[in-house]
Write an enzyme that holds these catalytic residues in place. Structure first.
Site, PDB file in Angstrom:
ATOM      1  N   TYR A   1      20.708 -33.062 -37.781  1.00  0.00           N
ATOM      2  CA  TYR A   1      21.195 -34.219 -38.543  1.00  0.00           C
ATOM      3  C   TYR A   1      21.850 -35.212 -37.583  1.00  0.00           C
ATOM      4  CZ  TYR A   1      20.585 -32.013 -43.131  1.00  0.00           C
ATOM      5  OH  TYR A   1      20.061 -31.442 -44.266  1.00  0.00           O
TER       6      TYR A   1
ATOM      7  N   ASP B   1      21.951 -34.756 -50.043  1.00  0.00           N
ATOM      8  CA  ASP B   1      22.750 -35.297 -51.135  1.00  0.00           C
ATOM      9  C   ASP B   1      22.370 -36.741 -51.443  1.00  0.00           C
ATOM     10  OD1 ASP B   1      24.217 -32.948 -51.391  1.00  0.00           O
ATOM     11  OD2 ASP B   1      25.754 -33.603 -49.968  1.00  0.00           O
TER      12      ASP B   1
END
Length: 244
Positions: free
Chosen positions: A110, A52
């Site tokens: 992540y 994003d």
């Protein structure tokens, strides 16, 4: 025809995410522009995943097909010269013809960085999330443990009635370094903003604002509404893509 695999890193601050969007500066758009300048042809890029706006990456994987019969090092050095300072080509290699960055089996890890002290240094304002509420380490670790495994993650992602919310999270680890928390999440796939919602749930549980029983119950409900806030994009980094 060659299949070229690139490993890239980027500072997501000035990008509107990875995926191309009209009238926006995106990672895919900038990278594709460089590839097409080099090859002289329209090119389709395939990425392991999308990040994003504001999310960073240390190891994103992209592949593309090209008519150029160059060695991998030629692509590496030529493309590096065409990319801006906030987008780095780490490596290039010739992949097997069937390699597909998205659909080849892989695990994504992540990292989310939280500063739990009174402030974040100006030099880290684009990479570290500030959360000043007192946190209980035992509650944080238990919340992380409950998020591991195969569950329904509707309550930990952007609502979407048309998708399957079941995912398997292989590992959630938390490392404390003084006032700093380093959270890592590994899975073969995540829902939209899932890592950021899971981070929000862990932080709420750590301050006692989210009951662990409520968290566990939400993991069994495919229609659950979000039970936590979505942590800021700037604290998130795509740390590693590992192909199996």
């Amino acid at each position: 025809m060659q299949n070229i695999m690139l490993r890239i890193a980027y500072d997501g601050t000035a990008f509107a995410g990875y995926q191309e969007q009209e009238n926006c500066r995106t990672v895919a758009g900038v990278l594709r522009g460089a590839v097409e300048t080099l090859t002289g042809r329209s090119t389709r890029l395939i990425a392991a995943g999308r990040t994003d706006a504001g999310v960073h990456a240390e190891d994103q994987v992209v592949n593309f097909l090209t008519h150029l019969d160059w060695p991998a090092d030629a692509f590496l050095y030529q493309l590096r010269c065409l990319l801006p300072d906030d987008l780095l080509l780490r490596s290039a290699q010739v992949a097997i013809p069937s390699f597909h960055a998205r659909f080849a089996p892989h695990k994504s890890t992540y990292r989310y960085v939280v500063e739990n002290g009174p402030y974040v240094l100006p030099t880290e304002r684009h990479t570290v999330f500030s959360y000043t509420f007192p946190l209980n380490d035992a509650l944080i670790l238990e919340a992380a443990r409950r998020l591991e495994g195969t569950h329904q993650f509707a309550a930990f992602s952007v609502p979407d009635p048309y998708r399957n919310s079941q995912r398997t999270v292989d590992a959630v680890t938390i490392e404390r370094q003084a006032t700093r928390l380093i959270l890592r999440f590994t899975a073969d796939g995540f829902l939209h903003r899932q890592v950021r919602f899971m981070t929000g749930a862990i932080l709420l549980a750590g301050r006692g604002a989210l009951d662990l029983c409520t968290l566990s119950a939400a993991l069994e409900d495919p229609n659950a509404k979000p039970i936590a806030f979505c942590a800021d994009a700037k604290g998130l980094v795509l740390e590693k893509i590992a192909y199996q």
